[in-house]
Structures are given as structure tokens and as C-alpha cells.
Write a protein that holds these residues in place. Sequence first.
Motif, PDB file in Angstrom:
ATOM      1  N   ARG A 296       0.830  -1.207   0.000  1.00  0.00           N
ATOM      2  CA  ARG A 296       0.000   0.000   0.000  1.00  0.00           C
ATOM      3  C   ARG A 296       0.867   1.262   0.000  1.00  0.00           C
ATOM      4  O   ARG A 296       0.520   2.251  -0.650  1.00  0.00           O
ATOM      5  CB  ARG A 296      -0.937  -0.013   1.218  1.00  0.00           C
ATOM      6  CG  ARG A 296      -2.010  -1.104   1.146  1.00  0.00           C
ATOM      7  CD  ARG A 296      -2.842  -1.157   2.415  1.00  0.00           C
ATOM      8  NE  ARG A 296      -3.583   0.064   2.598  1.00  0.00           N
ATOM      9  CZ  ARG A 296      -4.763   0.338   2.031  1.00  0.00           C
ATOM     10  NH1 ARG A 296      -5.340  -0.582   1.282  1.00  0.00           N
ATOM     11  NH2 ARG A 296      -5.367   1.473   2.228  1.00  0.00           N
TER      12      ARG A 296
ATOM     13  N   LEU B 182       2.080   1.997  -3.453  1.00  0.00           N
ATOM     14  CA  LEU B 182       1.057   2.543  -4.351  1.00  0.00           C
ATOM     15  C   LEU B 182       0.531   3.902  -3.895  1.00  0.00           C
ATOM     16  O   LEU B 182      -0.324   4.496  -4.560  1.00  0.00           O
ATOM     17  CB  LEU B 182      -0.120   1.556  -4.428  1.00  0.00           C
ATOM     18  CG  LEU B 182       0.215   0.226  -5.087  1.00  0.00           C
ATOM     19  CD1 LEU B 182      -0.836  -0.819  -4.748  1.00  0.00           C
ATOM     20  CD2 LEU B 182       0.315   0.390  -6.592  1.00  0.00           C
TER      21      LEU B 182
ATOM     22  N   LEU C 259      -1.258   4.382  -1.271  1.00  0.00           N
ATOM     23  CA  LEU C 259      -2.574   4.253  -0.629  1.00  0.00           C
ATOM     24  C   LEU C 259      -2.497   4.585   0.857  1.00  0.00           C
ATOM     25  O   LEU C 259      -3.469   5.022   1.457  1.00  0.00           O
ATOM     26  CB  LEU C 259      -3.111   2.825  -0.815  1.00  0.00           C
ATOM     27  CG  LEU C 259      -3.524   2.462  -2.235  1.00  0.00           C
ATOM     28  CD1 LEU C 259      -3.822   0.977  -2.346  1.00  0.00           C
ATOM     29  CD2 LEU C 259      -4.740   3.266  -2.666  1.00  0.00           C
TER      30      LEU C 259
ATOM     31  N   ILE D   6      -3.142  -3.904  -9.819  1.00  0.00           N
ATOM     32  CA  ILE D   6      -3.070  -4.319  -8.413  1.00  0.00           C
ATOM     33  C   ILE D   6      -4.168  -5.317  -8.042  1.00  0.00           C
ATOM     34  O   ILE D   6      -5.262  -5.291  -8.587  1.00  0.00           O
ATOM     35  CB  ILE D   6      -3.154  -3.109  -7.445  1.00  0.00           C
ATOM     36  CG1 ILE D   6      -4.492  -2.359  -7.619  1.00  0.00           C
ATOM     37  CG2 ILE D   6      -1.994  -2.174  -7.670  1.00  0.00           C
ATOM     38  CD1 ILE D   6      -4.776  -1.369  -6.504  1.00  0.00           C
ATOM     39  N   LEU D   7      -3.808  -6.166  -7.130  1.00  0.00           N
ATOM     40  CA  LEU D   7      -4.789  -7.038  -6.467  1.00  0.00           C
ATOM     41  C   LEU D   7      -4.365  -7.094  -5.004  1.00  0.00           C
ATOM     42  O   LEU D   7      -3.445  -7.808  -4.633  1.00  0.00           O
ATOM     43  CB  LEU D   7      -4.789  -8.447  -7.078  1.00  0.00           C
ATOM     44  CG  LEU D   7      -5.546  -9.523  -6.282  1.00  0.00           C
ATOM     45  CD1 LEU D   7      -7.007  -9.157  -6.094  1.00  0.00           C
ATOM     46  CD2 LEU D   7      -5.452 -10.869  -6.960  1.00  0.00           C
ATOM     47  N   LEU D   8      -5.019  -6.261  -4.205  1.00  0.00           N
ATOM     48  CA  LEU D   8      -4.639  -6.199  -2.790  1.00  0.00           C
ATOM     49  C   LEU D   8      -5.653  -6.908  -1.912  1.00  0.00           C
ATOM     50  O   LEU D   8      -5.351  -7.284  -0.785  1.00  0.00           O
ATOM     51  CB  LEU D   8      -4.512  -4.745  -2.330  1.00  0.00           C
ATOM     52  CG  LEU D   8      -3.461  -3.891  -3.042  1.00  0.00           C
ATOM     53  CD1 LEU D   8      -3.334  -2.535  -2.381  1.00  0.00           C
ATOM     54  CD2 LEU D   8      -2.108  -4.572  -3.067  1.00  0.00           C
ATOM     55  N   GLU D   9      -6.856  -7.073  -2.421  1.00  0.00           N
ATOM     56  CA  GLU D   9      -7.895  -7.716  -1.628  1.00  0.00           C
ATOM     57  C   GLU D   9      -8.839  -8.420  -2.581  1.00  0.00           C
ATOM     58  O   GLU D   9      -9.256  -7.843  -3.589  1.00  0.00           O
ATOM     59  CB  GLU D   9      -8.648  -6.642  -0.836  1.00  0.00           C
ATOM     60  CG  GLU D   9      -9.496  -7.213   0.265  1.00  0.00           C
ATOM     61  CD  GLU D   9     -10.266  -6.128   0.984  1.00  0.00           C
ATOM     62  OE1 GLU D   9      -9.655  -5.126   1.382  1.00  0.00           O
ATOM     63  OE2 GLU D   9     -11.479  -6.299   1.134  1.00  0.00           O
TER      64      GLU D   9
ATOM     65  N   ALA E 104     -12.773  -6.904  -3.353  1.00  0.00           N
ATOM     66  CA  ALA E 104     -12.883  -5.446  -3.469  1.00  0.00           C
ATOM     67  C   ALA E 104     -13.787  -5.099  -4.646  1.00  0.00           C
ATOM     68  O   ALA E 104     -13.321  -4.711  -5.719  1.00  0.00           O
ATOM     69  CB  ALA E 104     -11.505  -4.819  -3.634  1.00  0.00           C
ATOM     70  N   PHE E 105     -15.083  -5.284  -4.447  1.00  0.00           N
ATOM     71  CA  PHE E 105     -16.058  -4.924  -5.466  1.00  0.00           C
ATOM     72  C   PHE E 105     -17.411  -4.747  -4.790  1.00  0.00           C
ATOM     73  O   PHE E 105     -17.615  -5.234  -3.679  1.00  0.00           O
ATOM     74  CB  PHE E 105     -16.160  -6.002  -6.553  1.00  0.00           C
ATOM     75  CG  PHE E 105     -16.225  -7.409  -6.013  1.00  0.00           C
ATOM     76  CD1 PHE E 105     -17.337  -7.852  -5.295  1.00  0.00           C
ATOM     77  CD2 PHE E 105     -15.168  -8.288  -6.199  1.00  0.00           C
ATOM     78  CE1 PHE E 105     -17.383  -9.140  -4.796  1.00  0.00           C
ATOM     79  CE2 PHE E 105     -15.210  -9.576  -5.684  1.00  0.00           C
ATOM     80  CZ  PHE E 105     -16.325 -10.002  -4.980  1.00  0.00           C
ATOM     81  N   HIS E 106     -18.306  -4.034  -5.479  1.00  0.00           N
ATOM     82  CA  HIS E 106     -19.663  -3.912  -4.940  1.00  0.00           C
ATOM     83  C   HIS E 106     -20.391  -5.215  -5.267  1.00  0.00           C
ATOM     84  O   HIS E 106     -20.385  -5.656  -6.410  1.00  0.00           O
ATOM     85  CB  HIS E 106     -20.386  -2.723  -5.559  1.00  0.00           C
ATOM     86  CG  HIS E 106     -21.649  -2.396  -4.850  1.00  0.00           C
ATOM     87  ND1 HIS E 106     -22.775  -3.172  -4.970  1.00  0.00           N
ATOM     88  CD2 HIS E 106     -21.955  -1.413  -3.964  1.00  0.00           C
ATOM     89  CE1 HIS E 106     -23.727  -2.663  -4.205  1.00  0.00           C
ATOM     90  NE2 HIS E 106     -23.255  -1.591  -3.585  1.00  0.00           N
TER      91      HIS E 106
ATOM     92  N   GLY F  83     -10.378 -10.255  -9.353  1.00  0.00           N
ATOM     93  CA  GLY F  83      -9.319  -9.333  -8.930  1.00  0.00           C
ATOM     94  C   GLY F  83      -8.140  -9.354  -9.892  1.00  0.00           C
ATOM     95  O   GLY F  83      -7.562  -8.308 -10.216  1.00  0.00           O
TER      96      GLY F  83
ATOM     97  N   ALA G 269      -9.059  -7.501 -12.970  1.00  0.00           N
ATOM     98  CA  ALA G 269      -8.940  -6.052 -12.748  1.00  0.00           C
ATOM     99  C   ALA G 269      -7.480  -5.615 -12.836  1.00  0.00           C
ATOM    100  O   ALA G 269      -7.163  -4.558 -13.390  1.00  0.00           O
ATOM    101  CB  ALA G 269      -9.514  -5.691 -11.383  1.00  0.00           C
TER     102      ALA G 269
END
Lengths: 311, 240
Positions: free
Chosen positions: A45, A48, A50, A76-79, A82-84, A136, A139
Motif C-alpha cells: 500500500r 502505491l 494508498l 493491483i490485487l490487494l484484496e 474489493a467490489f460492490h 481481482g 482487474a
Amino acid sequence: MIVAQNLTKHYRKKIAVEDISFKVETGKVTGFLGPNGAGKSTTMRLMLGLDSGQGKTTFDDKPLAAYTQPSKIVGILLEAKAFHPTRSAQNHLGILAAAGGIPSSRVLEVLDIVGLADVAKKGPGKFSLGMAQRLGIAAAILGQPKYLLLDEPANGLDPEGIAWLRSFIKDYAAQGNAVFVSSHLLSEMSQMADNIVVIGKGKLIASTSVADMLAGNGHASVTVRSSDSAKLEAVLKQQSFTYSKQSGSFQVNGVKTDDIGKAAFTAGVPILELAGHNTSLEEAFLEITSGAQEYKAHTAHTDSKAKKGKS
Amino acid sequence: MIAQIKSEFKKLLTIRSTYVFLLFCLAADILFAFYVEGFRVTNFVNDPGKLAEQSRSAFQSLGLLIALVGMLLITHEYRYNTIMYTITAARSRAQVFFAKFIVVTVFTVVASLLFAALAPLLTIIGLQIHGTDMVAQSFPYLDILWHGLLFSWAYSIFALIVAFIVRSQVGAIVSFILVPGIGESLLTLLLKDNSKYLPFTSLNQIWMKTDTQTTVITVLAYAVVGSLVALLLFQKRDAN
């Protein structure tokens, strides 16, 4: 190349990450290892931007903010999740594509690459962890970035998924990109990483190649056997190698087969067997991170002793 | 910046809650403007300001629902951690902030205009179905338009500021409802006449005909200063 310099982050009095510097080379997979709570996610993080902290990270000599379309530089794929949950996978990626200035046609391409084309119109709220990881990854590769930062991408993947991920990551790096990937699956890491960065308690422990890490570990050994054991032992003594005798052969610790082969050849000792026994990445990891574990579980043995002590 | 604005619009339009809130607004318009004020009640047919009042009521009563849509545009990002994608895709956090600011503004203007225009139309339809004619109506368009748009926009910007500061979805919604309701009511007891300088109290005074200049300046001051504080916090804090 990604260059992280002096990354530091403190939460009040607690050190999360302290003065960490390392490089992530292009064309290679760099594994990021560390015990739980070592600061791996915080480091990513910080790289990046963040999280706020000290230090800087450059991507091809420029900070990420200097690029007009950062999504085309770093994926990135940190989690995983991580989407609605009710926004469809296709719309989720469509939003990321719009933000990164990426053509929307790329969305279906990446969904196909990760094997989620059939569920493109479904909300990912009910996706399994493995499917969420694939979304992820989709993305992350949306902008065909030169650099990938993946935090535990194999979590929740089935064996087939892990094998796919391994070959995907290796192929991606082989195309001249760089992949920086953290994982707890050390056997996987040993199969795909070229270099390793190890941290513990927020501090850098090692930044090296996997081969050097395994070879440099105290458990690496070489078995050597000769028709003239006495002469071979004399050579080993002369070279100050640490060795132990085993029925008709010698086990030499902390050296490479090349070193013994050369020394024996120079001394004219006939060699019947010369075999290297590299330690596993897990053994090497446990050895270099011993004492750097933030959270340590008790073994069943010590636990039962503790219970006895109480009663 | 254009890419960020496009992305924020997509976020707004690809989520169920936006449509749920818009449906609530439509249902409220139908219930009150069409049924209660039009079809059922015919007592006020001699009021020449009836239709203008319907429009004002729509701006005032639906402002909260429209503001909540904008609030969710920010709090969803933190709740589902998509904020990391949003920030890393942009050159700066300021771009993200202003993109959200612009999208919330455009959405608020369009949605509040739509429902404020729909309300008097529904009342006319309700009366027509009932078979009642109204007296000639006076409709001060410009007056309603600028009061209504300023009210709706400021309400949404206050919601956006609260969302950026609080970040938690539940926390932000609760704060946004409790602060004007309970917080400012209690402060009014202390401040008495000066309570007109409180943010939500001044916002409601937009509709009053007295001291308009002070009210507008107070509302805009809160919107500008609040936005700057929200921007500063958004840039400095960890994105989680």
C-alpha cells in the motif's frame, strides 16, 4: 524496474514498516514473503501511495503519480473481494476501464482470460473466494500494465486455479513485465519466483534470488563419495568445509556441488557420487524469519504442558 | 480528469441503490403531488400558488434522498474497498475528489429538476382525473429554480462532505440525519437568533424570504470550507 526506497510507516508507537528498500526487476517474478503481521500489505500500500508514510517508490524511475494513466503502468490485487456485491463483474471492470482510459472492449477479453466470461453479467457478491480472486486478477491486468502487484492472489483458488495462476504469472513476467507477488504458499512461491523479498516485524530480512536463498541457507548440503575416502576427507579438511561422515560418504554443509567438484578435481580425488541437497523454501524461510514472527502459535505439546501447569 | 468523471458516472448508474432511491422519489411525487394534493384533495383549487408550492415541496422533501445517493457514491468505496482502485487509477486524489464533486452536482441538479417539474404536472393530472379545475396559477419559475437548485445542491454537497469525513456508510448516514435533526436543534436552544448561522438551519432558511443574502453566503461558506476540509482529509488519510 520498481525501486522501493526507505519505506516507513508507523501507527502511533507501533512500527508497521521500517526503512524497507528493495527492487523488483522486469522479466522476473519477485516473491514477497513474511510471517503474518510482518507488514507485507502495508508495504504494498505504501508503494502505491494508498497509505501515508515515508519513503518513495519509482516505476521506471518515475513515481506512479507522474504517469497520466497509472492503470497502464501498475495493476493491483490487494484484496480479493474489493467490489460492490450487486454490480455485475462486467460493470465493475467497465468502471475500472473508464477510470484508467482503457477501451471497454478489453473488459470481455480479461473476463475470458480469467475464465469468468460466463458470469460476466452476474453480481460478484455470491462469487466463491476463488472466483473473486480471478475477478481481482482480471482487474489487475485490465490495462495490460508493465507491473503487477498481487497480494496473496492464490488464496481460495483450487489446485487447477493455482496451477493456472502460476503459469499465468510466469508467462506475464516472461513477456518483459515484472510481477511482485506475496503468498503464504511457499511451495508455490518456490516454483514461480525468481527473486525473493523477505520481511519480518516490519523490517527487511532478505532481498535475494531464490537460488541464492536456498543455497545460502545452513541446511543446504552436498553428498560426496569417493573410492579414496581418506584423501577426500583430507581435501574437505583443507578447504575448511563443515562435513559429517555417513556410511561410505560425506555430507558437506553450506557449499555448492561446484565447490567440492573443483577441489576434488584439483587434488586428483576420484569422485563416485556428488549430489546437492537444497533445502526447501519453507525451511529457508522459517530459518531466516525465526524470531521475526509477530504472532506465534504454541505447538500441541507446549499447549498440553501449559494446561498441566495450570491444573 | 475526464476519465475519472466518466468512471464516477458509471459507478452511479450501475448500482441498484441509485434506482431504488429514484423510485422512492417517484413514489413520493405520485403519492403526495398526484394523489394527496391532486386526486384526493380539492380544497385548495382556489389557491393560485398551488402548483408552485408542489414544486418547492419536491425540492425540499426529496433533497435528502437525492443527497443520500451522492453520499453512497463515496461510502460504498470504503465499504467495499474499491477506493484503492479508484485512487491508483487517477493521477492524484484531488482528481478523484473533484470528479465525485462534479458527478454529485450534475446528478443532484438533474434529479431534483426532474422531480420538481414532475410534481406540479402530477397534481394537474390528479385534478384532471378528479374532474376539478384550478384557478389561474402563478408560477415564479426563476425564483423556484434558483432557490430549489441551491437548496438541493448544498444539501448534496453537505452529504458529500460528511461522507468524505466519516467514510463509514452507517456512520455517515446516521451523522447526516442526526446532526441537523438533533444536533442543531440543541444548539438552537443555546444560540437562539444566531442559530441561523448553523449549516442545516441556514440551508432551510433558503426558502424564507427574509435575509436571503446572509443565508446564501452562510450556506456557500459552509459548502466551500467543508469541501476544503474534506479534500484535505481525503488527501492525507490512508485509503481504507
